[in-house]
Design a protein around this motif. Structure first.
Motif, PDB file in Angstrom:
ATOM      1  N   LYS A   1       9.227  10.684 -17.227  1.00 41.90           N
ATOM      2  CA  LYS A   1      10.602  10.429 -16.791  1.00 41.90           C
ATOM      3  C   LYS A   1      10.808  10.769 -15.322  1.00 41.90           C
ATOM      4  CE  LYS A   1      15.426  11.444 -17.896  1.00 41.90           C
ATOM      5  NZ  LYS A   1      16.363  12.240 -18.726  1.00 41.90           N
ATOM      6  N   GLY A   2      10.159  11.812 -14.844  1.00 39.99           N
ATOM      7  CA  GLY A   2      10.329  12.224 -13.455  1.00 39.99           C
ATOM      8  C   GLY A   2       9.462  11.458 -12.478  1.00 39.99           C
ATOM      9  N   ALA A   3       8.789  10.375 -12.940  1.00 39.16           N
ATOM     10  CA  ALA A   3       7.910   9.611 -12.057  1.00 39.16           C
ATOM     11  C   ALA A   3       8.187   8.113 -12.142  1.00 39.16           C
ATOM     12  CB  ALA A   3       6.446   9.888 -12.408  1.00 39.16           C
ATOM     13  N   LEU A   4       9.400   7.738 -12.547  1.00 42.69           N
ATOM     14  CA  LEU A   4       9.703   6.318 -12.745  1.00 42.69           C
ATOM     15  C   LEU A   4       9.707   5.532 -11.440  1.00 42.69           C
ATOM     16  CD1 LEU A   4      12.459   6.271 -15.527  1.00 42.69           C
ATOM     17  CD2 LEU A   4      10.158   5.305 -15.632  1.00 42.69           C
TER      18      LEU A   4
ATOM     19  N   THR B   1       0.814  -1.213   0.000  1.00 41.82           N
ATOM     20  CA  THR B   1       0.000   0.000   0.000  1.00 41.82           C
ATOM     21  C   THR B   1       0.849   1.266   0.000  1.00 41.82           C
ATOM     22  OG1 THR B   1      -1.757  -1.161   1.206  1.00 41.82           O
ATOM     23  CG2 THR B   1      -1.819   1.247   1.229  1.00 41.82           C
ATOM     24  N   VAL B   2       1.940   1.252   0.764  1.00 43.11           N
ATOM     25  CA  VAL B   2       2.721   2.473   0.980  1.00 43.11           C
ATOM     26  C   VAL B   2       3.850   2.650  -0.034  1.00 43.11           C
ATOM     27  CG1 VAL B   2       4.195   3.685   2.648  1.00 43.11           C
ATOM     28  CG2 VAL B   2       2.151   2.498   3.434  1.00 43.11           C
ATOM     29  N   SER B   3       4.342   1.571  -0.656  1.00 43.16           N
ATOM     30  CA  SER B   3       5.506   1.693  -1.531  1.00 43.16           C
ATOM     31  C   SER B   3       5.312   2.691  -2.679  1.00 43.16           C
ATOM     32  CB  SER B   3       5.927   0.317  -2.067  1.00 43.16           C
ATOM     33  OG  SER B   3       4.913  -0.267  -2.850  1.00 43.16           O
ATOM     34  N   PRO B   4       4.110   2.792  -3.307  1.00 45.72           N
ATOM     35  CA  PRO B   4       3.963   3.845  -4.322  1.00 45.72           C
ATOM     36  C   PRO B   4       4.098   5.252  -3.751  1.00 45.72           C
ATOM     37  CG  PRO B   4       2.264   2.171  -4.591  1.00 45.72           C
ATOM     38  CD  PRO B   4       2.933   1.909  -3.267  1.00 45.72           C
ATOM     39  N   VAL B   5       3.684   5.440  -2.497  1.00 45.26           N
ATOM     40  CA  VAL B   5       3.829   6.751  -1.847  1.00 45.26           C
ATOM     41  C   VAL B   5       5.312   7.071  -1.676  1.00 45.26           C
ATOM     42  CG1 VAL B   5       3.314   8.108   0.211  1.00 45.26           C
ATOM     43  CG2 VAL B   5       1.631   6.465  -0.662  1.00 45.26           C
ATOM     44  N   LEU B   6       6.093   6.067  -1.256  1.00 44.61           N
ATOM     45  CA  LEU B   6       7.533   6.276  -1.117  1.00 44.61           C
ATOM     46  C   LEU B   6       8.184   6.510  -2.475  1.00 44.61           C
ATOM     47  CD1 LEU B   6       8.378   3.548   1.573  1.00 44.61           C
ATOM     48  CD2 LEU B   6       8.093   6.012   1.901  1.00 44.61           C
ATOM     49  N   GLY B   7       7.689   5.808  -3.504  1.00 46.25           N
ATOM     50  CA  GLY B   7       8.208   6.036  -4.854  1.00 46.25           C
ATOM     51  C   GLY B   7       7.921   7.447  -5.316  1.00 46.25           C
ATOM     52  N   ARG B   8       6.717   7.932  -5.047  1.00 45.14           N
ATOM     53  CA  ARG B   8       6.351   9.306  -5.390  1.00 45.14           C
ATOM     54  C   ARG B   8       7.250  10.304  -4.658  1.00 45.14           C
ATOM     55  NH1 ARG B   8       4.294  12.944  -8.910  1.00 45.14           N
ATOM     56  NH2 ARG B   8       3.007  14.532  -7.905  1.00 45.14           N
TER      57      ARG B   8
ATOM     58  N   PRO C   1       4.487  10.346 -22.124  1.00 45.15           N
ATOM     59  CA  PRO C   1       3.399  11.322 -22.135  1.00 45.15           C
ATOM     60  C   PRO C   1       3.795  12.767 -21.907  1.00 45.15           C
ATOM     61  CG  PRO C   1       3.405  10.098 -20.084  1.00 45.15           C
ATOM     62  CD  PRO C   1       4.410   9.447 -20.973  1.00 45.15           C
ATOM     63  N   VAL C   2       4.985  13.013 -21.399  1.00 42.72           N
ATOM     64  CA  VAL C   2       5.403  14.399 -21.205  1.00 42.72           C
ATOM     65  C   VAL C   2       6.724  14.601 -21.903  1.00 42.72           C
ATOM     66  CG1 VAL C   2       4.209  14.758 -19.031  1.00 42.72           C
ATOM     67  CG2 VAL C   2       6.507  13.825 -19.007  1.00 42.72           C
ATOM     68  N   ALA C   3       6.937  15.782 -22.406  1.00 48.81           N
ATOM     69  CA  ALA C   3       8.166  16.069 -23.122  1.00 48.81           C
ATOM     70  C   ALA C   3       9.330  16.144 -22.170  1.00 48.81           C
ATOM     71  CB  ALA C   3       8.021  17.396 -23.871  1.00 48.81           C
ATOM     72  N   GLU C   4      10.477  15.718 -22.665  1.00 42.75           N
ATOM     73  CA  GLU C   4      11.686  15.813 -21.855  1.00 42.75           C
ATOM     74  C   GLU C   4      12.064  17.285 -21.706  1.00 42.75           C
ATOM     75  OE1 GLU C   4      13.069  13.326 -20.552  1.00 42.75           O
ATOM     76  OE2 GLU C   4      12.258  11.595 -21.596  1.00 42.75           O
ATOM     77  N   PRO C   5      12.587  17.687 -20.556  1.00 38.60           N
ATOM     78  CA  PRO C   5      13.018  19.067 -20.381  1.00 38.60           C
ATOM     79  C   PRO C   5      14.116  19.393 -21.370  1.00 38.60           C
ATOM     80  CG  PRO C   5      12.906  17.951 -18.268  1.00 38.60           C
ATOM     81  CD  PRO C   5      12.731  16.908 -19.316  1.00 38.60           C
ATOM     82  N   THR C   6      14.003  20.555 -22.014  1.00 35.52           N
ATOM     83  CA  THR C   6      15.006  20.944 -22.991  1.00 35.52           C
ATOM     84  C   THR C   6      16.196  21.532 -22.281  1.00 35.52           C
ATOM     85  OG1 THR C   6      13.244  21.453 -24.556  1.00 35.52           O
ATOM     86  CG2 THR C   6      15.407  22.393 -25.024  1.00 35.52           C
TER      87      THR C   6
ATOM     88  N   PRO D   1       5.618  17.353 -10.145  1.00 32.20           N
ATOM     89  CA  PRO D   1       5.951  16.407 -11.197  1.00 32.20           C
ATOM     90  C   PRO D   1       4.712  15.655 -11.684  1.00 32.20           C
ATOM     91  CG  PRO D   1       7.382  16.151  -9.265  1.00 32.20           C
ATOM     92  CD  PRO D   1       6.273  17.049  -8.877  1.00 32.20           C
ATOM     93  N   GLU D   2       4.757  15.218 -12.922  1.00 34.34           N
ATOM     94  CA  GLU D   2       3.668  14.429 -13.498  1.00 34.34           C
ATOM     95  C   GLU D   2       3.477  13.149 -12.685  1.00 34.34           C
ATOM     96  OE1 GLU D   2       0.737  14.374 -16.466  1.00 34.34           O
ATOM     97  OE2 GLU D   2       2.313  15.859 -16.125  1.00 34.34           O
ATOM     98  N   ARG D   3       2.222  12.780 -12.450  1.00 37.93           N
ATOM     99  CA  ARG D   3       1.912  11.578 -11.688  1.00 37.93           C
ATOM    100  C   ARG D   3       1.892  10.363 -12.600  1.00 37.93           C
ATOM    101  NH1 ARG D   3      -0.515  11.786  -6.726  1.00 37.93           N
ATOM    102  NH2 ARG D   3      -0.039   9.559  -6.824  1.00 37.93           N
ATOM    103  N   ALA D   4       2.586   9.293 -12.201  1.00 41.11           N
ATOM    104  CA  ALA D   4       2.589   8.065 -12.991  1.00 41.11           C
ATOM    105  C   ALA D   4       1.201   7.443 -13.039  1.00 41.11           C
ATOM    106  CB  ALA D   4       3.591   7.078 -12.404  1.00 41.11           C
ATOM    107  N   ILE D   5       0.468   7.521 -11.932  1.00 38.23           N
ATOM    108  CA  ILE D   5      -0.827   6.861 -11.822  1.00 38.23           C
ATOM    109  C   ILE D   5      -1.863   7.485 -12.763  1.00 38.23           C
ATOM    110  CG2 ILE D   5      -1.750   8.318  -9.988  1.00 38.23           C
ATOM    111  CD1 ILE D   5      -2.042   4.477 -10.310  1.00 38.23           C
ATOM    112  N   LYS D   6      -1.591   8.678 -13.316  1.00 37.73           N
ATOM    113  CA  LYS D   6      -2.530   9.323 -14.225  1.00 37.73           C
ATOM    114  C   LYS D   6      -2.341   8.889 -15.676  1.00 37.73           C
ATOM    115  CE  LYS D   6      -3.080  13.551 -11.462  1.00 37.73           C
ATOM    116  NZ  LYS D   6      -2.951  15.025 -11.455  1.00 37.73           N
TER     117      LYS D   6
END
Length: 417
Positions: free
Chosen positions: A340-343, A72-79, A404-409, A215-220
């Motif tokens: 990329k920022g939500a791996l 339950t908590v590991s995705p929160v720690l990943g975030r 889904p999101v562009a890489e930072p230039t 940061p963009e959410r992976a779950i979305k």
């Protein structure tokens, strides 16, 4: 990606090229240390609680509480790792985990009431980061795409090795030294591995918050949902197959063979993972996921018809053949569809989906095996694999979508283009 071989990355030599990268070998070794407790912690808990209280029922409740809390908590720690860095999360979590593990050991040894043991188990689970997920995010930050498949294959083989040796080690420690030794060693390994990986700066994923918002959410991301559901189906199958092997060994009046059957599944997965990671596949990874889940499902069907232990040994290897390739394909797709920022968060969702569904598959398979025999548990596993197959086919459109999101230039990105 900062490092990697730009030439061909196929053949068994790809593993050599991967491990020759600066910092790659230490990362792989310390990663093994940090996640070894994954294959040991619940078994060590079962052994200690049952040894002290004499109740397998209480042992199962405590172990389940720990696993569910972790899932339950590991995705929160990943975030949190994606937003604030893996290093901070690893160092904070490992310190809290040692405290939680100490509370768990003391409460069990002192035969505290069951609710207190469960509470300590929940604290232990809540402070257990998804080490496998963190490692995959680190490989994605460290190597170029040409070697990323090989890195995930290496991770899968190391996982198989851990699940081969971990239960043997913790059982030996608990029986030959003291029942609490297994949990104590798990705490030590988690602490050591977490600190070493946290200090491995070369592979540290860089937090990448979007300007003006978080940061963009992976779950979305739809593709992440498809992969989670596929992993849930596969996890349900894994849990049901584990029960199938235990029930079949019992039916053959040879309960000791259950460990052999389970080890042979890992052997099949280990061999196929090594081969899969060495081949430069031309098929889209989304299609590879569907093919591997199909083979995974078909590989479980013969388990329902096994009539002898010798035949089951052979079938166990076959049942494991598609496990590593399926998980590697899923990891590769996650790296492609997840921001990329939500791996770290994305991989944690996969781990949680798989872990919780393994528990569900074990529960359902156990009930069916008690009532109808091992074959019924095998068919439950087939059902889980079939669900994963259907989901992978239905989800092809979103799995083939680019990040889904562009890489930072940046100046570096412009130069690489």
């Amino acid at each position: 990606m900062s490092e990697g071989a730009s030439g061909t990355s196929s053949g068994l030599g790809s593993y050599v090229r991967l491990l020759r990268l600066p910092g790659a070998t230490p990362l792989a070794l310390w990663g093994v240390v940090g996640r070894a407790p994954i294959a040991m912690r619940s078994i060590a808990c079962l052994l200690l609680v049952s040894a002290v209280t004499g109740s397998l029922a209480e042992a199962g409740v405590v172990a389940a509480a720990m696993l569910l809390a972790q899932g339950t908590v590991s995705p929160v720690l990943g975030r949190a790792a994606d937003r604030h860095s893996q290093r901070r999360v690893l160092l904070t979590a490992c310190a809290a985990h040692v405290v939680g593990m100490t509370m768990l050991i003391v409460s069990i040894v002192l035969e505290a009431p069951l609710p207190l043991m469960v509470a300590a188990a929940v604290v232990t689970g809540c402070t257990s980061v998804s080490f496998t997920s963190f490692m995959r995010a680190r490989w994605a930050a460290m190597v170029e795409k040409g070697l990323l498949r090989t890195a995930y294959a290496l991770e899968s083989m190391l996982d198989d090795t851990i699940f081969l040796l971990g239960p043997l080690l913790v059982t030996l420690l608990a029986t030959a030294v003291h029942p609490a030794t297994g949990l104590a060693v798990c705490a030590l390994l988690t602490l050591t591995g977490s600190i070493a990986v946290a200090l491995h700066r070369r592979s540290e994923p860089t937090p990448e918050p979007t300007v003006g918002r978080g940061p963009e959410r992976a779950i979305k991301v739809p593709g992440v949902w498809v992969l989670m559901l596929c992993y849930a189906g596969m996890g349900f199958q894994f849990g049901a197959v584990d029960v199938t092997m235990i029930a079949f060994a019992r039916e053959q009046s040879a309960p000791g063979l259950s460990g052999v059957f389970l080890a042979l599944i890992s052997v099949g997965s280990l061999i196929s993972g090594a081969v899969y990671g060495a081949v430069n596949w031309r098929l889209p990874q989304a299609r590879v996921l569907s093919l591997t889940t199909c083979v995974l499902t078909l590989g479980v069907v013969p388990l329902a018809f096994a009539e002898s232990s010798l035949v089951m040994c052979f079938l166990a290897v076959l049942a494991g053949v598609a496990i590593s390739p399926g998980l590697i394909a899923g990891s590769t797709l996650m790296e492609s569809v997840c921001p990329k920022g939500a791996l770290s968060e994305g991989f944690s969702w996969l781990t949680s989906a798989g872990g919780i569904s393994i528990a569900a598959g074990t529960a359902v398979g156990g009930r069916l095996a008690d009532v109808f025999g091992s074959a019924a548990a095998a068919w439950a596993g087939v059902g889980g694999g079939f669900a994963a197959l259907v989901l992978s086919l239905v989800g092809q459109p979103v799995l083939n979508v680019a990040r889904p999101v562009a890489e930072p230039t940046s100046e570096l990105a412009v130069q690489e283009q």
